[in-house]
Design a protein around this motif. Structure first.
Motif, mmCIF file in Angstrom:
data_model
loop_
_atom_site.group_PDB
_atom_site.id
_atom_site.type_symbol
_atom_site.label_atom_id
_atom_site.label_comp_id
_atom_site.label_asym_id
_atom_site.label_seq_id
_atom_site.Cartn_x
_atom_site.Cartn_y
_atom_site.Cartn_z
ATOM 1 N N VAL A 177 -1.556 4.329 -10.596
ATOM 2 C CA VAL A 177 -0.603 3.623 -9.730
ATOM 3 C C VAL A 177 0.593 3.120 -10.535
ATOM 4 O O VAL A 177 1.754 3.273 -10.121
ATOM 5 N N ALA A 178 0.321 2.535 -11.694
ATOM 6 C CA ALA A 178 1.405 1.998 -12.515
ATOM 7 C C ALA A 178 2.350 3.108 -12.982
ATOM 8 O O ALA A 178 3.578 2.968 -12.925
ATOM 9 N N SER A 179 1.774 4.224 -13.424
ATOM 10 C CA SER A 179 2.608 5.288 -13.980
ATOM 11 C C SER A 179 3.459 5.963 -12.916
ATOM 12 O O SER A 179 4.665 6.161 -13.113
ATOM 13 N N MET A 188 15.942 4.799 -1.789
ATOM 14 C CA MET A 188 14.618 5.147 -1.305
ATOM 15 C C MET A 188 13.570 5.055 -2.411
ATOM 16 O O MET A 188 12.457 4.561 -2.207
ATOM 17 N N PHE A 189 13.918 5.517 -3.596
ATOM 18 C CA PHE A 189 12.962 5.532 -4.702
ATOM 19 C C PHE A 189 12.719 4.125 -5.254
ATOM 20 O O PHE A 189 11.600 3.788 -5.640
ATOM 21 N N VAL A 190 13.754 3.312 -5.277
ATOM 22 C CA VAL A 190 13.585 1.929 -5.747
ATOM 23 C C VAL A 190 12.676 1.152 -4.797
ATOM 24 O O VAL A 190 11.728 0.480 -5.222
ATOM 25 N N ILE A 191 12.946 1.251 -3.521
ATOM 26 C CA ILE A 191 12.151 0.516 -2.532
ATOM 27 C C ILE A 191 10.706 1.016 -2.522
ATOM 28 O O ILE A 191 9.757 0.234 -2.412
ATOM 29 N N GLY A 192 10.524 2.315 -2.674
ATOM 30 C CA GLY A 192 9.183 2.874 -2.647
ATOM 31 C C GLY A 192 8.324 2.467 -3.832
ATOM 32 O O GLY A 192 7.097 2.354 -3.709
ATOM 33 N N ALA A 237 4.406 -1.807 -6.205
ATOM 34 C CA ALA A 237 3.476 -1.776 -7.339
ATOM 35 C C ALA A 237 3.560 -3.047 -8.179
ATOM 36 O O ALA A 237 2.598 -3.390 -8.883
ATOM 37 N N LEU A 238 4.678 -3.749 -8.095
ATOM 38 C CA LEU A 238 4.810 -5.001 -8.842
ATOM 39 C C LEU A 238 3.801 -6.045 -8.377
ATOM 40 O O LEU A 238 3.416 -6.934 -9.132
ATOM 41 N N VAL A 239 3.377 -5.932 -7.138
ATOM 42 C CA VAL A 239 2.342 -6.827 -6.603
ATOM 43 C C VAL A 239 0.961 -6.180 -6.685
ATOM 44 O O VAL A 239 -0.026 -6.820 -7.049
ATOM 45 N N MET A 265 -4.915 -5.425 -8.529
ATOM 46 C CA MET A 265 -5.965 -4.493 -8.943
ATOM 47 C C MET A 265 -6.588 -4.925 -10.267
ATOM 48 O O MET A 265 -7.807 -4.841 -10.453
ATOM 49 N N LEU A 266 -5.763 -5.372 -11.181
ATOM 50 C CA LEU A 266 -6.282 -5.837 -12.474
ATOM 51 C C LEU A 266 -7.234 -7.014 -12.285
ATOM 52 O O LEU A 266 -8.230 -7.138 -13.012
ATOM 53 N N ARG A 267 -6.953 -7.857 -11.323
ATOM 54 C CA ARG A 267 -7.763 -9.062 -11.129
ATOM 55 C C ARG A 267 -9.011 -8.817 -10.272
ATOM 56 O O ARG A 267 -10.080 -9.366 -10.570
ATOM 57 N N TYR A 268 -8.893 -7.990 -9.236
ATOM 58 C CA TYR A 268 -9.954 -7.957 -8.234
ATOM 59 C C TYR A 268 -10.694 -6.624 -8.091
ATOM 60 O O TYR A 268 -11.769 -6.606 -7.489
ATOM 61 N N LEU A 269 -10.138 -5.518 -8.552
ATOM 62 C CA LEU A 269 -10.781 -4.226 -8.297
ATOM 63 C C LEU A 269 -12.022 -4.060 -9.171
ATOM 64 O O LEU A 269 -11.941 -4.129 -10.403
ATOM 65 N N PRO A 270 -13.207 -3.834 -8.576
ATOM 66 C CA PRO A 270 -14.428 -3.648 -9.369
ATOM 67 C C PRO A 270 -14.525 -2.224 -9.905
ATOM 68 O O PRO A 270 -13.867 -1.308 -9.419
ATOM 69 N N GLU A 271 -15.391 -2.072 -10.907
ATOM 70 C CA GLU A 271 -15.637 -0.758 -11.482
ATOM 71 C C GLU A 271 -16.664 -0.012 -10.644
ATOM 72 O O GLU A 271 -17.434 -0.602 -9.892
ATOM 73 N N SER A 272 -16.646 1.313 -10.778
ATOM 74 C CA SER A 272 -17.628 2.172 -10.133
ATOM 75 C C SER A 272 -19.027 1.854 -10.628
ATOM 76 O O SER A 272 -19.265 1.746 -11.827
#
Length: 415
Positions: free
Chosen positions: A86-88, A170-174, A178-180, A185-192
């Motif tokens: 997502v970040a990349s 369009m590309f900037v808005i799209g 990810a800034l949010v 995701m770093l804080r709340y997404l669990p691992e498989s």
């Protein structure tokens, strides 16, 4: 990570993965939205042929990303792989707004494609693991509504933004969401859970190669090859239509505003179709649903060759969208049901990767027909044939005997 932490974070899996897939859906439509503007303005001397090349290199990046993601997740885990993806792709999508030439624009589309290709199979694998028993079909179609909500929002964005702010906005808005999303995701997404069980480093390092090999063992060879064919056809339809539908409709005599409106209608139909497809698949089974959806896609795509007046064309495009995009999503759900957790991400990744080759062929097919001046109506006939081939591929999957023992596995993951 403890199981208690995983249980507490499990409720975050669907919304975070859904949002990640929404951003992926933005990319599905953004190029199709901006291409008519770029071609009309002759930006960088762009032609239909060079636009097809730009679309293709982005899809090549997605293919590489999708093929690699199974091995990457076996080494670093699905959580880290999804966050990085997502970040990349968000960074490189934002940089597209600064592109000074068609070469740089194409290069940035390729680099964004690497992350985009890894995003979808990883998100689906995570959601499948945390799905309730018997709800694999609706879990996958639910997350894929994010894909098409993103596409719908992008089509709306194109109608609102392109005339006033231009294509670069369009590309900037799209990329901005990810800034949010990434910090969340770093804080709340669990691992498989399946990755955590395979905790030994030597298993992680050797897991990629063995997972790929496992796609051709224990009775899975036929299913694997059939899934590859079906994904190829499904993504050829998705990317061919979303890249070139506005331009095909322009060639049929519709104004640009109406053409973008039809792209929006197509993806609204996709969201409706996903909701219906998930419920149908949970009730009658994934195999018959997938076959039926591809067959219906073929019928309604052929029907688009008839030029309808007024609201009629919007209704026809809406119905076509209900079936075309849900077909490929049902393929992903079907894959999640057939493969066990240990190689589910690899099975999804390779099917998506082979499918991306079809995604490359879709825009090339549309571009070639536009260049030859036969995109309307023959483009719709060609896409209808692809739908028939997708139905045949889904019918060829069958049911591997080895899949029987893994039917209840998502429940164990979620408990």
């Amino acid at each position: 990570m403890s199981s208690q932490v995983d249980a507490g974070r499990a409720r975050w899996v669907l919304p975070l993965c859904w949002t990640a897939v929404l951003l992926d859906g933005f990319d599905l439509v953004v190029l199709g939205s901006v291409l008519p503007v770029l071609l009309d303005a002759k930006e960088w001397g762009l032609t239909a042929a060079s636009a097809s090349v730009v679309s293709t290199v982005g899809l090549v990046g997605m293919t590489i990303g999708a093929l690699a993601i199974g091995t990457i997740t076996d080494v670093v885990g699905r959580r880290k792989a999804l966050i990085f993806a997502v970040a990349s792709f968000s960074v490189f999508t934002a940089l597209c707004a600064l592109a000074p030439s068609v070469f740089v624009f194409g290069l940035l589309r390729f680099l964004a494609g690497l992350g985009l290709g890894g995003c979808l199979p990883t998100a689906i694998a995570l959601v499948t693991e945390y799905a309730r028993a018997g709800k694999g079909g609706s879990a996958t179609t639910t997350i894929m509504t994010g894909y098409h909500v993103g596409a719908v929002l992008t089509a709306l964005l194109g109608i609102a933004v392109l005339p006033s702010l231009g294509w670069r906005a369009m590309f900037v808005i799209g990329a901005a969401p990810a800034l949010v999303l990434v910090p969340l995701m770093l804080r709340y997404l669990p691992e498989s859970a399946s990755f955590l069980r395979a905790a030994a480093p030597e298993r992680k390092l050797s897991g990629g190669a063995s997972a790929v090999a496992s796609l051709f063992r224990s009775g899975f060879t036929r299913a694997t090859l059939a899934f590859w064919v079906t994904s190829f056809m499904g993504l050829l339809l998705v990317y061919g239509l979303n890249t070139w539908l506005p331009q095909i409709m322009k060639s049929a005599g519709y104004p640009l505003g109406a053409a973008l409106g039809l792209l929006l209608t197509l993806n609204i139909g996709a969201v409706i179709g996903l909701v219906v497809a998930g419920a149908v698949a949970d009730r009658v089974g994934l195999r018959p649903s997938t076959i039926g959806w591809f067959a219906a896609s073929a019928v309604f795509l052929a029907a688009l060759s008839i030029k309808l007046p007024g609201i009629g064309v919007y209704v026809a495009v809406l119905i076509a969208g209900c079936f075309v995009f849900s077909s490929q999503v049902l393929v992903y759900a079907y894959i999640g049901r057939v493969y066990p957790a240990e190689n589910r991400a690899t099975g999804l990744g390779w099917s998506a990767g082979i499918g991306r080759i079809g995604a490359i062929c879709g825009p090339l097919l549309g571009g070639a027909m536009l260049t030859a001046g036969i995109a309307y109506p023959w483009g719709f006939y060609a896409f209808a044939v692809v739908g028939v081939l997708g139905a045949i591929g889904a019918a060829a999957v069958g049911r591997p005997a080895a899949a029987e023992e893994f039917e209840a596995e998502p429940t164990q993951q979620a408990s």
